[in-house]
Design a protein around this motif. Sequence first.
Motif, PDB file in Angstrom:
ATOM      1  N   GLY A   1      13.827  10.142  -8.520  1.00 51.77           N
ATOM      2  CA  GLY A   1      13.641  11.257  -7.586  1.00 51.77           C
ATOM      3  C   GLY A   1      12.497  11.088  -6.598  1.00 51.77           C
ATOM      4  O   GLY A   1      12.296  11.932  -5.735  1.00 51.77           O
ATOM      5  N   SER A   2      11.724   9.988  -6.730  1.00 49.19           N
ATOM      6  CA  SER A   2      10.627   9.744  -5.777  1.00 49.19           C
ATOM      7  C   SER A   2      11.191   9.517  -4.381  1.00 49.19           C
ATOM      8  O   SER A   2      12.300   9.005  -4.224  1.00 49.19           O
ATOM      9  CB  SER A   2       9.868   8.458  -6.132  1.00 49.19           C
ATOM     10  OG  SER A   2       9.303   8.515  -7.397  1.00 49.19           O
ATOM     11  N   GLU A   3      10.386   9.865  -3.400  1.00 46.05           N
ATOM     12  CA  GLU A   3      10.712   9.424  -2.052  1.00 46.05           C
ATOM     13  C   GLU A   3      10.244   7.976  -1.921  1.00 46.05           C
ATOM     14  O   GLU A   3       9.060   7.688  -2.105  1.00 46.05           O
ATOM     15  CB  GLU A   3       9.996  10.312  -1.028  1.00 46.05           C
ATOM     16  CG  GLU A   3      10.482  10.066   0.387  1.00 46.05           C
ATOM     17  CD  GLU A   3       9.585  10.745   1.414  1.00 46.05           C
ATOM     18  OE1 GLU A   3       9.651  10.358   2.580  1.00 46.05           O
ATOM     19  OE2 GLU A   3       8.811  11.655   1.022  1.00 46.05           O
ATOM     20  N   LEU A   4      11.167   7.056  -1.640  1.00 44.22           N
ATOM     21  CA  LEU A   4      10.782   5.647  -1.502  1.00 44.22           C
ATOM     22  C   LEU A   4      10.276   5.385  -0.082  1.00 44.22           C
ATOM     23  O   LEU A   4      10.800   5.952   0.872  1.00 44.22           O
ATOM     24  CB  LEU A   4      11.994   4.747  -1.775  1.00 44.22           C
ATOM     25  CG  LEU A   4      12.125   4.221  -3.212  1.00 44.22           C
ATOM     26  CD1 LEU A   4      12.039   5.315  -4.236  1.00 44.22           C
ATOM     27  CD2 LEU A   4      13.416   3.428  -3.358  1.00 44.22           C
ATOM     28  N   PRO A   5       9.272   4.516   0.046  1.00 47.81           N
ATOM     29  CA  PRO A   5       8.833   4.161   1.401  1.00 47.81           C
ATOM     30  C   PRO A   5       9.999   3.539   2.168  1.00 47.81           C
ATOM     31  O   PRO A   5      10.806   2.806   1.585  1.00 47.81           O
ATOM     32  CB  PRO A   5       7.736   3.120   1.166  1.00 47.81           C
ATOM     33  CG  PRO A   5       7.328   3.268  -0.258  1.00 47.81           C
ATOM     34  CD  PRO A   5       8.519   3.787  -0.989  1.00 47.81           C
ATOM     35  N   LYS A   6      10.079   3.832   3.451  1.00 53.31           N
ATOM     36  CA  LYS A   6      11.106   3.212   4.308  1.00 53.31           C
ATOM     37  C   LYS A   6      10.948   1.696   4.211  1.00 53.31           C
ATOM     38  O   LYS A   6       9.843   1.180   4.334  1.00 53.31           O
ATOM     39  CB  LYS A   6      10.852   3.686   5.745  1.00 53.31           C
ATOM     40  CG  LYS A   6      12.025   3.532   6.683  1.00 53.31           C
ATOM     41  CD  LYS A   6      11.724   4.291   7.990  1.00 53.31           C
ATOM     42  CE  LYS A   6      12.407   3.641   9.180  1.00 53.31           C
ATOM     43  NZ  LYS A   6      13.871   3.658   9.091  1.00 53.31           N
ATOM     44  N   GLY A   7      12.055   1.005   3.950  1.00 52.14           N
ATOM     45  CA  GLY A   7      11.995  -0.450   3.778  1.00 52.14           C
ATOM     46  C   GLY A   7      12.330  -0.847   2.352  1.00 52.14           C
ATOM     47  O   GLY A   7      12.692  -1.994   2.094  1.00 52.14           O
ATOM     48  N   PHE A   8      12.181   0.088   1.410  1.00 50.50           N
ATOM     49  CA  PHE A   8      12.580  -0.188   0.020  1.00 50.50           C
ATOM     50  C   PHE A   8      14.030   0.245  -0.189  1.00 50.50           C
ATOM     51  O   PHE A   8      14.455   1.291   0.321  1.00 50.50           O
ATOM     52  CB  PHE A   8      11.686   0.562  -0.981  1.00 50.50           C
ATOM     53  CG  PHE A   8      10.444  -0.206  -1.365  1.00 50.50           C
ATOM     54  CD1 PHE A   8      10.479  -1.132  -2.393  1.00 50.50           C
ATOM     55  CD2 PHE A   8       9.250  -0.003  -0.679  1.00 50.50           C
ATOM     56  CE1 PHE A   8       9.334  -1.831  -2.747  1.00 50.50           C
ATOM     57  CE2 PHE A   8       8.104  -0.708  -1.022  1.00 50.50           C
ATOM     58  CZ  PHE A   8       8.146  -1.630  -2.053  1.00 50.50           C
TER      59      PHE A   8
ATOM     60  N   VAL B   1       0.846  -1.196   0.000  1.00 53.11           N
ATOM     61  CA  VAL B   1       0.000   0.000   0.000  1.00 53.11           C
ATOM     62  C   VAL B   1       0.884   1.249   0.000  1.00 53.11           C
ATOM     63  O   VAL B   1       0.643   2.208  -0.743  1.00 53.11           O
ATOM     64  CB  VAL B   1      -0.946  -0.004   1.220  1.00 53.11           C
ATOM     65  CG1 VAL B   1      -1.618   1.355   1.389  1.00 53.11           C
ATOM     66  CG2 VAL B   1      -1.993  -1.110   1.084  1.00 53.11           C
ATOM     67  N   GLN B   2       1.927   1.219   0.813  1.00 55.26           N
ATOM     68  CA  GLN B   2       2.826   2.367   0.927  1.00 55.26           C
ATOM     69  C   GLN B   2       3.492   2.688  -0.417  1.00 55.26           C
ATOM     70  O   GLN B   2       3.612   3.852  -0.804  1.00 55.26           O
ATOM     71  CB  GLN B   2       3.872   2.060   2.010  1.00 55.26           C
ATOM     72  CG  GLN B   2       4.402   3.276   2.707  1.00 55.26           C
ATOM     73  CD  GLN B   2       3.305   4.187   3.237  1.00 55.26           C
ATOM     74  OE1 GLN B   2       2.435   3.766   3.994  1.00 55.26           O
ATOM     75  NE2 GLN B   2       3.307   5.450   2.797  1.00 55.26           N
ATOM     76  N   ALA B   3       3.903   1.632  -1.126  1.00 58.75           N
ATOM     77  CA  ALA B   3       4.524   1.835  -2.439  1.00 58.75           C
ATOM     78  C   ALA B   3       3.538   2.484  -3.405  1.00 58.75           C
ATOM     79  O   ALA B   3       3.887   3.387  -4.171  1.00 58.75           O
ATOM     80  CB  ALA B   3       5.020   0.507  -2.998  1.00 58.75           C
ATOM     81  N   ALA B   4       2.288   2.031  -3.366  1.00 58.92           N
ATOM     82  CA  ALA B   4       1.263   2.628  -4.234  1.00 58.92           C
ATOM     83  C   ALA B   4       1.079   4.104  -3.900  1.00 58.92           C
ATOM     84  O   ALA B   4       1.017   4.955  -4.793  1.00 58.92           O
ATOM     85  CB  ALA B   4      -0.058   1.866  -4.078  1.00 58.92           C
ATOM     86  N   LEU B   5       1.023   4.409  -2.610  1.00 62.17           N
ATOM     87  CA  LEU B   5       0.844   5.803  -2.183  1.00 62.17           C
ATOM     88  C   LEU B   5       2.029   6.670  -2.616  1.00 62.17           C
ATOM     89  O   LEU B   5       1.868   7.855  -2.911  1.00 62.17           O
ATOM     90  CB  LEU B   5       0.670   5.880  -0.658  1.00 62.17           C
ATOM     91  CG  LEU B   5      -0.640   5.301  -0.118  1.00 62.17           C
ATOM     92  CD1 LEU B   5      -0.605   5.212   1.409  1.00 62.17           C
ATOM     93  CD2 LEU B   5      -1.839   6.142  -0.563  1.00 62.17           C
ATOM     94  N   ASN B   6       3.215   6.078  -2.655  1.00 63.97           N
ATOM     95  CA  ASN B   6       4.411   6.830  -3.038  1.00 63.97           C
ATOM     96  C   ASN B   6       4.646   6.829  -4.555  1.00 63.97           C
ATOM     97  O   ASN B   6       5.701   7.220  -5.023  1.00 63.97           O
ATOM     98  CB  ASN B   6       5.649   6.269  -2.336  1.00 63.97           C
ATOM     99  CG  ASN B   6       5.717   6.677  -0.866  1.00 63.97           C
ATOM    100  OD1 ASN B   6       4.697   6.673  -0.181  1.00 63.97           O
ATOM    101  ND2 ASN B   6       6.898   7.035  -0.384  1.00 63.97           N
ATOM    102  N   GLY B   7       3.669   6.326  -5.318  1.00 64.51           N
ATOM    103  CA  GLY B   7       3.739   6.474  -6.769  1.00 64.51           C
ATOM    104  C   GLY B   7       4.437   5.367  -7.524  1.00 64.51           C
ATOM    105  O   GLY B   7       4.897   5.580  -8.656  1.00 64.51           O
ATOM    106  N   ALA B   8       4.523   4.162  -6.940  1.00 61.34           N
ATOM    107  CA  ALA B   8       5.145   3.041  -7.659  1.00 61.34           C
ATOM    108  C   ALA B   8       4.497   2.909  -9.037  1.00 61.34           C
ATOM    109  O   ALA B   8       3.270   2.959  -9.163  1.00 61.34           O
ATOM    110  CB  ALA B   8       4.982   1.742  -6.877  1.00 61.34           C
ATOM    111  N   THR B   9       5.312   2.730 -10.076  1.00 60.30           N
ATOM    112  CA  THR B   9       4.784   2.630 -11.440  1.00 60.30           C
ATOM    113  C   THR B   9       4.530   1.177 -11.841  1.00 60.30           C
ATOM    114  O   THR B   9       3.706   0.898 -12.712  1.00 60.30           O
ATOM    115  CB  THR B   9       5.779   3.263 -12.435  1.00 60.30           C
ATOM    116  OG1 THR B   9       7.086   2.715 -12.191  1.00 60.30           O
ATOM    117  CG2 THR B   9       5.827   4.774 -12.264  1.00 60.30           C
ATOM    118  N   ALA B  10       5.245   0.230 -11.210  1.00 63.30           N
ATOM    119  CA  ALA B  10       5.028  -1.202 -11.442  1.00 63.30           C
ATOM    120  C   ALA B  10       5.436  -1.934 -10.174  1.00 63.30           C
ATOM    121  O   ALA B  10       6.263  -1.440  -9.401  1.00 63.30           O
ATOM    122  CB  ALA B  10       5.855  -1.699 -12.625  1.00 63.30           C
TER     123      ALA B  10
END
Lengths: 323, 323
Positions: free
Chosen positions: A285-292, A208-217
């Motif tokens: 340049g995205s902020e990655l969720p902590k853990g990635f 969910v966090q990755a989706a919120l942070n704009g993951a493209t795939a």
Amino acid sequence: MQVKTLAELGEGESLRLTIGRLITGDNVLVGPGDDAAVVSSPDGRFVVTTDTMIEDHDFKLEWSTGFDLGFKAVASNVSDVAAMGAKPTALVVAIALPSTTPISWLEDFADGLNAGIRELAPDASVVGGDLAMSEKVFISVTAHGDLEGREPVLRSGAKVGDVLAVAGTLGKAAAGLALLQRGDSSASAFDELVGIQRRPMPPVSLGVQAALNGATAMLDISDGLVKDASRIAKASGVSINLDKSALQGFEAVIEQAALRLEVSGMDWVLFGGEDHSLLATFPEGSELPKGFKVIGRVVEQNEHLVVLDNSSIVIRGWDSIRG
Amino acid sequence: MQVKTLAELGEGESLRLTIGRLITGDNVLVGPGDDAAVVSSPDGRFVVTTDTMIEDHDFKLEWSTGFDLGFKAVASNVSDVAAMGAKPTALVVAIALPSTTPISWLEDFADGLNAGIRELAPDASVVGGDLAMSEKVFISVTAHGDLEGREPVLRSGAKVGDVLAVAGTLGKAAAGLALLQRGDSSASAFDELVGIQRRPMPPVSLGVQAALNGATAMLDISDGLVKDASRIAKASGVSINLDKSALQGFEAVIEQAALRLEVSGMDWVLFGGEDHSLLATFPEGSELPKGFKVIGRVVEQNEHLVVLDNSSIVIRGWDSIRG
């Protein structure tokens, strides 16, 4: 104390004892016991995925308890829900096993389902199931999730220039399997690795966090990093360049086990399956969720779907038919 | 022509050939091929049920083709969705089979899934699946449905004074099974009965119709009329009185087969499983949907869950563990 088998108890009583152990959450409108369950899907869509585990193909009963298998069945399915950027909500569980199985094994399996849910997907419930008889143990789980209004994160959205990042372990589950297969004292010397093989710990909430942070795939790594990265590359019409230096941290934590078994730790990192970690691409340049952690980059499509430090690499990994 | 096996083709190519044959409808937002599918659930809830079929326990490969088994897997699951008063929308299908299986068998199975959907649940699609290897064929289907704003019809809503009605066949699937088990020329003399055993034809659309006409309780008869009627009685805190004269029409159509095998046709009607017909209760005086036939009445709870013409009757039927 007399141990009761499933054959002695019959279907009705065996199911009653097992279902009685399962936790049911608020989103379950009709739970187990009717022809079907009814689950809330406030989003107006639901995510659904299924995965099967078969004795002697996917696990061995001498290596895994009923509890382990219940936990792993949850983990391997909710990680697929997470990989869509969804929150797991409900599971149905079909299990077939020999009629001579003691009911305590099935109760232990149910407790493992509960533990997997509590640890990995606390908003989910087991809403239904099926109990049948077979010579070999067969476990089939279907998991559901809610997108909470977001668009699903597919495999096909990676763009040239995106960074490739992973959350979770790489190679630990494969190392654990190799240690168990060695069969000597190796396994007991590496508790943590064998533990990950028996009870994988995918970083479900980071989906969910990755989706919120704009993951493209995004996908979950079930068949190995290189093989699963090639799936993103293929679906997105791009190539992926893995950064070997970024993978050396993953290699380091399994190095002792690799030395013990005289194999390449980097091979486990690149080709080992069953970690159920999340592999995602994010715009530069995205902020990655902590853990990635960044482990590569999306590049223009070339003759190789996946390269390692710009050099070609053979794509191999788990195949459910060929092994 | 060379026959390719699953082992020769591998997982990816086998899946590609199979998935390519499946029909996908408008309610599928993300279909097979990603970590999970996404299905529309405009109602804000979804209905979900799962059912398993195992070689030599639930079917024999010498009696059923891949097509038959695909059709039956759809039928036995969408009938559970229908029994909630819901419209089937989506299925996921997990199948495990020997790696020596020719791809044509799996393609035939996919065609059977399509045919079952077209005949029984034309608004549904197969949205995902799993392919694995095992010595015996194992099929696990999870089916989903939409309630279209209606309340689900549970097993627990039957009221004293309600009429009990059935839609679909009673005893035909059991007769078909007995004919196949006899193994002589009996089976070929009774095509229709053997056909129902191989490809059950539950009256799926009547599930929604029953809900619209005010059904107070409903289930699908998978384990036999008496056993499944006892489940409604138990869940609703009532007893059920079956009307033997109303069942004689069902007995008549299987009478010739019963004479041939020298068994009781009424036993097939009362205790035979796998017809997947719908059994429902309606308030006295309700207009019943066309296709439902009254076969009994809901009475005050007494020491018997089910009686036949007010006389006690042994409750027996299919048990997935004991057979």
